[in-house]
Enzyme design. Structure first.
Site, short mmCIF file in Angstrom:
data_model
loop_
_atom_site.label_atom_id
_atom_site.label_comp_id
_atom_site.label_asym_id
_atom_site.label_seq_id
_atom_site.Cartn_x
_atom_site.Cartn_y
_atom_site.Cartn_z
N GLU A 288 0.88 -1.12 -0.15
CA GLU A 288 0.07 -0.16 0.18
C GLU A 288 0.81 1.06 0.17
O GLU A 288 0.50 2.25 -0.63
CB GLU A 288 -0.96 -0.08 1.12
CG GLU A 288 -1.95 -1.04 1.05
CD GLU A 288 -2.84 -1.19 -0.18
OE1 GLU A 288 -2.96 -0.50 -0.73
OE2 GLU A 288 -3.18 -2.34 -0.60
N CYS B 197 2.18 -4.97 -10.22
CA CYS B 197 3.19 -5.64 -10.83
C CYS B 197 2.81 -6.94 -11.28
O CYS B 197 1.97 -7.75 -10.60
CB CYS B 197 4.36 -5.62 -10.17
SG CYS B 197 5.85 -6.18 -10.92
#
Length: 173
Positions: free
Chosen positions: A131, A141
């Site tokens: 976060e 990703c």
């Protein structure tokens, strides 16, 4: 960079310690711990018996003094139509939130030699790093081992490493 952790509700010392350690380790940041805040009443949705994640981000932003601030709570969070979230952050924003509520769940049959408390601590560290990464501008990703990989279940959280892959690391620098 300075990151303030804002505990919301009754957050165990071990969880605060893991969050702080992870942020220091991965982002080489100065980390401060704010005093615990009360649960935001306006965030509670009685029909769902959950809290709106956005309210915790607002609270962290208002209370924290860091360049980045992260609320940490043991309460169950949701965001819009999602049944639950482990955490939430706005890309490039100032604040984020992580909930430990569902991080204690089993790994759906995953095999590990670690104790339940070690698995839980790993998950907390990974989600906090994830976060804060979003607040630093990192998107999800594709690398399944990267901490920035999208992980909607604890099993997928368990697959990830606690650090950024090379591509994400270069993006943050």
């Amino acid at each position: 960079m300075r990151v303030d952790i804002v505990p919301v509700g009754d957050v165990p010392a071990a969880v605060k310690r893991e969050a702080s350690t992870a942020i220091r380790s991965v982002y080489d940041a100065d980390v401060s711990m704010q005093p615990a805040e009360s649960l935001p009443d306006r965030a509670y949705d009685g029909r769902r018996d959950q809290y709106r994640a956005e309210a915790f981000i607002e609270l962290a932003s208002d209370v924290g003094n860091g360049e980045k601030n992260i609320a940490v709570t043991t309460e169950d969070l949701f965001y819009r139509r999602r049944n639950y979230v482990f955490g939430l952050a706005y890309l490039g924003g100032k604040a984020s939130v992580v909930s430990t509520y569902r991080l204690r769940m089993t790994a759906d049959g995953g095999i590990t030699t670690k104790s339940a408390s070690e698995v839980f601590a790993d998950r907390v560290r990974k989600e906090v790093v994830h976060e804060v990464g979003h607040t630093l501008g990192l998107e999800h990703c594709e690398n399944k081992r990267c901490v920035m990989n999208f992980s909607p279940t604890v099993r997928e959280v368990d697959v990830k490493e606690e650090h950024l892959c090379g591509t994400c690391q270069r993006t943050v620098l």
